[in-house]
Motif scaffolding. Sequence first.
Motif, PDB file in Angstrom:
ATOM      1  N   THR A  92      28.621   4.104  14.531  1.00  0.00           N
ATOM      2  CA  THR A  92      27.852   4.827  15.548  1.00  0.00           C
ATOM      3  C   THR A  92      27.184   3.865  16.516  1.00  0.00           C
ATOM      4  N   PRO A 133      30.974  11.265  18.749  1.00  0.00           N
ATOM      5  CA  PRO A 133      30.062  11.952  17.828  1.00  0.00           C
ATOM      6  C   PRO A 133      28.973  12.699  18.588  1.00  0.00           C
ATOM      7  N   PHE A 135      25.276  13.481  19.703  1.00  0.00           N
ATOM      8  CA  PHE A 135      24.184  12.531  19.907  1.00  0.00           C
ATOM      9  C   PHE A 135      22.960  13.245  20.487  1.00  0.00           C
ATOM     10  N   HIS A 151      19.058   9.083  15.851  1.00  0.00           N
ATOM     11  CA  HIS A 151      19.935   8.820  16.988  1.00  0.00           C
ATOM     12  C   HIS A 151      19.265   7.882  17.991  1.00  0.00           C
ATOM     13  N   SER A 154      19.432   4.434  16.620  1.00  0.00           N
ATOM     14  CA  SER A 154      20.775   3.852  16.749  1.00  0.00           C
ATOM     15  C   SER A 154      20.985   3.271  18.143  1.00  0.00           C
TER      16      SER A 154
END
Length: 448
Positions: A92, A133, A135, A151, A154
């Motif tokens: 990710t 993906p 988000f 998120h 990340s």
Amino acid sequence: MNEALVLAADLRESARRLIATGRLRAESEPEEYRTAVKDHQALAEFFRTELNWTLEVHEVAGLVRLHKRRSDVPADRGPLLSRERRPLASATVMILVCLACEQLWRRPRMSLRELLQAIAQVCAAEAPQGRLPRFPVVASQEVSKKEAREHRQSLADALKLLVAEGTVTVDADLDRALVDDDGDLVVTASRDRLAAKFSSLSPTLLELNERPPQQHAAALSAESLMDHSSEEADAPPTLEQRRLKVIRRLVDDPATDPLDDDADTTAYLHTLTGRERALNVTAALGLATTVRRDWWQTTDPTGRASGIDFPNGRRTERQAALALLATLPDRDDPTATLTLTEITEQFTRIRDNQPRWAASYDRMPALARAAAAELVSVQLLTADPKTPDQWHPTPGVYLWRVRVHQSLPAAPRPAASPTASPRFEQQTLAEPAAEAGRAPADHRGDQR
């Protein structure tokens, strides 16, 4: 030695730094950068001839970039995140690195909120087709606060990787800006460095979605669209491909198994020409090589050519790894499978003699797995792909000599004084101690 392989001493420093990081920046490595720019033709010719790696000089961006192209990419190495217990960046985070670069290419200066919103919109458009993906970065009825926070974290990790390599800069602390609802900062990118960041052919042109996953690395490392056609996929490797594969491993990995290729002919490193050329390349870079018939181990005495710093460090996991390494060559069958139970029993015996050693670990199996992971990272153990918590020793264990020093019994002290912990030190067959980097060695002959 072939004169074409000789590099000046200052060029060796630049070359080793490029091997470790893939780039030299004017602001962080000024001496190595100036040397590489001045003699870039000799450096580029060396990498092209011996490794088929491309060296590019971007003076406008203040960057020298080495594009490594390996079809056998190490699966256990990559960008590291210091905050994680297992610091290898997740898929990710790597996807967000690409998405952030895409947005910053369009607008080199953006606020963090604008970047979050732009990436979230791209993911929302592509997620239904499974291309990207989900988000979501704002909590809602369908998104929990925990998921939105993860998120945002990340993306912070992705931006930290870009900051560390010098591609972008930020004007405030990333973690604080994401935690604070009212916080924000400005992200500024260098378009010249963004242009030099990616070196593979376009995944769309390569049609990766139509290729099996095991062919993706080879396709991305191709120099042209025709190099990895379906007709050539099953063809045996040529001598040049075998040479490049093994030489790249020697300069890029802590150890190399000369027998791990699928060729029916003699292993390249077992031939006189292959052995001599491999030793010449490592010597030209200022690296030292220990050679066994079944194992090659390469080290940089300065520690600049590798991000691996084992056995340095005073962490308990490193001590445990050295204690385990000390016993591996002396087992009844050194090549036998090493089990979690065997490692746990050994560490339990150490704890019985030194009760305060590894006091932070209540459960010995956890320490055993951590110690084994340290040895796997330097290719002294390999994990069994079929059975969890089992490892196979490599021939590299014979190149190490480890001594365990325990403090002598001291005069009685008050009960509050801590008991001394054992001190693990390493010694190889080549040198008494490691400076940094890979296991030190300085032999060009067989070690039995």
